[in-house]
Design a protein around this motif. Sequence first.
Motif, PDB file in Angstrom:
ATOM      1  N   LEU A   1      -3.189  -2.170   5.085  1.00 31.77           N
ATOM      2  CA  LEU A   1      -2.003  -1.699   4.370  1.00 31.77           C
ATOM      3  C   LEU A   1      -1.927  -2.247   2.954  1.00 31.77           C
ATOM      4  O   LEU A   1      -0.946  -2.013   2.251  1.00 31.77           O
ATOM      5  CB  LEU A   1      -0.746  -2.114   5.137  1.00 31.77           C
ATOM      6  CG  LEU A   1      -0.637  -1.622   6.585  1.00 31.77           C
ATOM      7  CD1 LEU A   1       0.544  -2.288   7.289  1.00 31.77           C
ATOM      8  CD2 LEU A   1      -0.490  -0.113   6.630  1.00 31.77           C
ATOM      9  N   ASN A   2      -2.955  -2.977   2.543  1.00 27.64           N
ATOM     10  CA  ASN A   2      -2.938  -3.678   1.260  1.00 27.64           C
ATOM     11  C   ASN A   2      -1.734  -4.630   1.196  1.00 27.64           C
ATOM     12  O   ASN A   2      -1.190  -4.895   0.119  1.00 27.64           O
ATOM     13  CB  ASN A   2      -2.915  -2.703   0.079  1.00 27.64           C
ATOM     14  CG  ASN A   2      -3.976  -3.033  -0.957  1.00 27.64           C
ATOM     15  OD1 ASN A   2      -4.699  -4.020  -0.832  1.00 27.64           O
ATOM     16  ND2 ASN A   2      -4.058  -2.217  -1.989  1.00 27.64           N
ATOM     17  N   GLY A   3      -1.362  -5.133   2.366  1.00 21.31           N
ATOM     18  CA  GLY A   3      -0.225  -6.039   2.432  1.00 21.31           C
ATOM     19  C   GLY A   3      -0.494  -7.390   1.819  1.00 21.31           C
ATOM     20  O   GLY A   3       0.432  -8.065   1.357  1.00 21.31           O
ATOM     21  N   HIS A   4      -1.761  -7.800   1.798  1.00 22.37           N
ATOM     22  CA  HIS A   4      -2.092  -9.091   1.204  1.00 22.37           C
ATOM     23  C   HIS A   4      -1.754  -9.126  -0.278  1.00 22.37           C
ATOM     24  O   HIS A   4      -1.525 -10.189  -0.852  1.00 22.37           O
ATOM     25  CB  HIS A   4      -3.574  -9.406   1.425  1.00 22.37           C
ATOM     26  CG  HIS A   4      -4.504  -8.398   0.829  1.00 22.37           C
ATOM     27  ND1 HIS A   4      -4.609  -7.103   1.288  1.00 22.37           N
ATOM     28  CD2 HIS A   4      -5.370  -8.494  -0.217  1.00 22.37           C
ATOM     29  CE1 HIS A   4      -5.499  -6.454   0.563  1.00 22.37           C
ATOM     30  NE2 HIS A   4      -5.971  -7.270  -0.354  1.00 22.37           N
ATOM     31  N   VAL A   5      -1.716  -7.943  -0.913  1.00 23.25           N
ATOM     32  CA  VAL A   5      -1.352  -7.879  -2.332  1.00 23.25           C
ATOM     33  C   VAL A   5       0.092  -8.350  -2.521  1.00 23.25           C
ATOM     34  O   VAL A   5       0.396  -9.110  -3.445  1.00 23.25           O
ATOM     35  CB  VAL A   5      -1.536  -6.451  -2.867  1.00 23.25           C
ATOM     36  CG1 VAL A   5      -1.008  -6.338  -4.292  1.00 23.25           C
ATOM     37  CG2 VAL A   5      -3.001  -6.043  -2.807  1.00 23.25           C
ATOM     38  N   LEU A   6       0.974  -7.922  -1.647  1.00 27.30           N
ATOM     39  CA  LEU A   6       2.359  -8.398  -1.712  1.00 27.30           C
ATOM     40  C   LEU A   6       2.426  -9.904  -1.444  1.00 27.30           C
ATOM     41  O   LEU A   6       3.130 -10.637  -2.145  1.00 27.30           O
ATOM     42  CB  LEU A   6       3.213  -7.651  -0.700  1.00 27.30           C
ATOM     43  CG  LEU A   6       3.526  -6.184  -0.991  1.00 27.30           C
ATOM     44  CD1 LEU A   6       4.243  -5.552   0.184  1.00 27.30           C
ATOM     45  CD2 LEU A   6       4.360  -6.047  -2.248  1.00 27.30           C
ATOM     46  N   HIS A   7       1.692 -10.355  -0.439  1.00 27.76           N
ATOM     47  CA  HIS A   7       1.696 -11.783  -0.115  1.00 27.76           C
ATOM     48  C   HIS A   7       1.197 -12.619  -1.292  1.00 27.76           C
ATOM     49  O   HIS A   7       1.768 -13.663  -1.611  1.00 27.76           O
ATOM     50  CB  HIS A   7       0.819 -12.049   1.104  1.00 27.76           C
ATOM     51  CG  HIS A   7       1.407 -11.550   2.384  1.00 27.76           C
ATOM     52  ND1 HIS A   7       0.779 -11.688   3.600  1.00 27.76           N
ATOM     53  CD2 HIS A   7       2.580 -10.906   2.649  1.00 27.76           C
ATOM     54  CE1 HIS A   7       1.533 -11.159   4.553  1.00 27.76           C
ATOM     55  NE2 HIS A   7       2.625 -10.673   3.995  1.00 27.76           N
ATOM     56  N   GLN A   8       0.132 -12.147  -1.939  1.00 29.38           N
ATOM     57  CA  GLN A   8      -0.436 -12.903  -3.050  1.00 29.38           C
ATOM     58  C   GLN A   8       0.524 -12.995  -4.233  1.00 29.38           C
ATOM     59  O   GLN A   8       0.413 -13.901  -5.059  1.00 29.38           O
ATOM     60  CB  GLN A   8      -1.754 -12.261  -3.495  1.00 29.38           C
ATOM     61  CG  GLN A   8      -2.881 -12.490  -2.489  1.00 29.38           C
ATOM     62  CD  GLN A   8      -4.111 -11.654  -2.796  1.00 29.38           C
ATOM     63  OE1 GLN A   8      -4.046 -10.675  -3.548  1.00 29.38           O
ATOM     64  NE2 GLN A   8      -5.237 -12.017  -2.203  1.00 29.38           N
ATOM     65  N   GLN A   9       1.471 -12.081  -4.300  1.00 30.24           N
ATOM     66  CA  GLN A   9       2.460 -12.129  -5.369  1.00 30.24           C
ATOM     67  C   GLN A   9       3.779 -12.733  -4.882  1.00 30.24           C
ATOM     68  O   GLN A   9       4.820 -12.562  -5.490  1.00 30.24           O
ATOM     69  CB  GLN A   9       2.665 -10.727  -5.948  1.00 30.24           C
ATOM     70  CG  GLN A   9       1.372 -10.170  -6.545  1.00 30.24           C
ATOM     71  CD  GLN A   9       1.616  -9.020  -7.495  1.00 30.24           C
ATOM     72  OE1 GLN A   9       2.546  -9.065  -8.298  1.00 30.24           O
ATOM     73  NE2 GLN A   9       0.782  -8.001  -7.428  1.00 30.24           N
ATOM     74  N   ASN A  10       3.676 -13.455  -3.760  1.00 29.51           N
ATOM     75  CA  ASN A  10       4.804 -14.242  -3.250  1.00 29.51           C
ATOM     76  C   ASN A  10       5.873 -13.405  -2.564  1.00 29.51           C
ATOM     77  O   ASN A  10       7.001 -13.871  -2.381  1.00 29.51           O
ATOM     78  CB  ASN A  10       5.457 -15.053  -4.360  1.00 29.51           C
ATOM     79  CG  ASN A  10       5.527 -16.521  -4.000  1.00 29.51           C
ATOM     80  OD1 ASN A  10       4.989 -16.948  -2.995  1.00 29.51           O
ATOM     81  ND2 ASN A  10       6.215 -17.292  -4.826  1.00 29.51           N
ATOM     82  N   PHE A  11       5.546 -12.187  -2.188  1.00 33.31           N
ATOM     83  CA  PHE A  11       6.486 -11.358  -1.450  1.00 33.31           C
ATOM     84  C   PHE A  11       6.104 -11.409   0.027  1.00 33.31           C
ATOM     85  O   PHE A  11       5.259 -10.646   0.496  1.00 33.31           O
ATOM     86  CB  PHE A  11       6.491  -9.930  -1.989  1.00 33.31           C
ATOM     87  CG  PHE A  11       6.848  -9.855  -3.452  1.00 33.31           C
ATOM     88  CD1 PHE A  11       8.043 -10.405  -3.919  1.00 33.31           C
ATOM     89  CD2 PHE A  11       5.998  -9.262  -4.365  1.00 33.31           C
ATOM     90  CE1 PHE A  11       8.370 -10.350  -5.263  1.00 33.31           C
ATOM     91  CE2 PHE A  11       6.320  -9.195  -5.709  1.00 33.31           C
ATOM     92  CZ  PHE A  11       7.505  -9.742  -6.169  1.00 33.31           C
ATOM     93  N   THR A  12       6.728 -12.318   0.735  1.00 34.10           N
ATOM     94  CA  THR A  12       6.384 -12.583   2.136  1.00 34.10           C
ATOM     95  C   THR A  12       7.584 -12.389   3.062  1.00 34.10           C
ATOM     96  O   THR A  12       7.593 -12.878   4.172  1.00 34.10           O
ATOM     97  CB  THR A  12       5.842 -14.016   2.278  1.00 34.10           C
ATOM     98  OG1 THR A  12       6.796 -14.933   1.717  1.00 34.10           O
ATOM     99  CG2 THR A  12       4.507 -14.170   1.573  1.00 34.10           C
TER     100      THR A  12
END
Length: 534
Positions: A156-167
Amino acid sequence: MKKHYAFLFLLISTVMFSQEEAWVYFNAKPNAQTYLDSPLLMLSQRALDRRTNQNIALNFSDVPLETTYVNQVKASTGITIMAQSKWLNALHIRGTQVNINALKIFAFVDKVVFADKSLNLTGKKAAETKISQTGEKLNTTVNYNYGSSANQIQMLNGHVLHQQNFTGTGKIIAVMDAGFPGVNTAQPFQRLRDNNLILGGYDFVSRNTNFYAGGNHGTMVLSTMGGYKENALVGTAPDASYYLFRTEIDAEENPVEESLWVEAAEKADSLGVDIITTSLGYFADRDNSRYNYTYSDMNGVTTFISRGAEIAFSKGIIVVASAGNEGGQTEKHIGGPADAVSVIAVGAVSAAKSRSSFSSIGPSYDKRIKPDVMAQGETVVISDTSGNIGTSQGTSFSCPIMAGMIACLWQAFPEKTNQEIRNMVMQSSDKYLTPDNNYGYGIPNFGTTLEVDSFVNSDFKVYPNPASTHITFSFLNEINDAVVSVYSVLGQKVLDKKITEQNSVISVESLKSGLYFYIINAGDLHKTGKIIKQ
């Protein structure tokens, strides 16, 4: 002759004295204005703030049931109240057909609806259906060590959100399921416990506060969002907060489960929850086949649970539901509440993005695209009640995986409404322009949701981001020479390059994968931001 009389008596007894499930609907709330004038009597401040932020007005459905009506029904002969709903102004009751029909004499009763539809064909104030618009029994900028759970997030390309501190920080998810044993003791949930991210819950089945009981299904579901065991399992929303509500009865399949779900949704609304995720669905396979639904009921407005889910959305909540696991059955279609118009129904795909054969299909009976989106539902990494990391399958897991990512996205865009967030998820999906009833709109790309939104709404654009080879800097206003400096997360300068309008591209091929920060200086212009190198 006596045998015939005996058979006739037995038949009449069965009809007259067997216990039936039904809903009794009221026609008023006499004290409505008192509550509307003092909204904190019925909703928390956080719930009111969610309404205000989305420009949603309070209305009649927010007002509690009239207690004098409830008490009169409760005192009626042979009637047991199983659940109640202020949204639908109704009680779920149990009793004989005769005793239930006797309630129609009350002036405040609008109608009585039996779960057995064949009983709704006659009688005063018979059921009306008004058409209007599944079941399965640390907040730092880091690259998480997802371990074997990486694929279900990275798809889901979810790691992109995580890497930008959106967890998921600051967002609240309500989980409706069969129980949550082990969440209070197992290691993968320790991070939630240590950070006070389990806000509470309730067991609507047993009517007590011990929500760490019941079936283990909810435990596994929660682990895909809030579980954390480094290099083994990282959930899609590890920093979201959670309410845990038990609404599913493991030992039976009964219409009351729908009513308990709606009751829990109302509680979630009053607490200010942002997202409801439910890996439950209702269609057929009821213990009493007379209570089964048919495909024609899957129109988004017939089942009690789907009507409740639609009301939840009208209150500013995003509702995410599993599409169901009947794709290999004779009746393959999605059930309730996945059939509701605004519910995000999630189907299942394999790790290689192929539709799972068990994933229920659409369309809804009124020909809307369903499911809505897809996520990994095979070999999904989960935690059991003892904290063991294993795998399981089902839309039960693709659903919360999606719900967790939606929490992260909403954290990134807190000013957006639930409808706008829903639209962003759909529009980012890989089949958005060519949806079908196997995949819906496809697999969302949560990295794209960030990129597209920032691109459309900014006079300064950095794209593509994430990037693998190069990044372009674009300015709405004319600039002369500008300098772009790129730093690692440790503060080391790794790139320093002059750019112009004619040459505004920089290469990032030499950088290792990960998160970087940029600073642009161009006269009076000063911009900072993040770059993700894939």
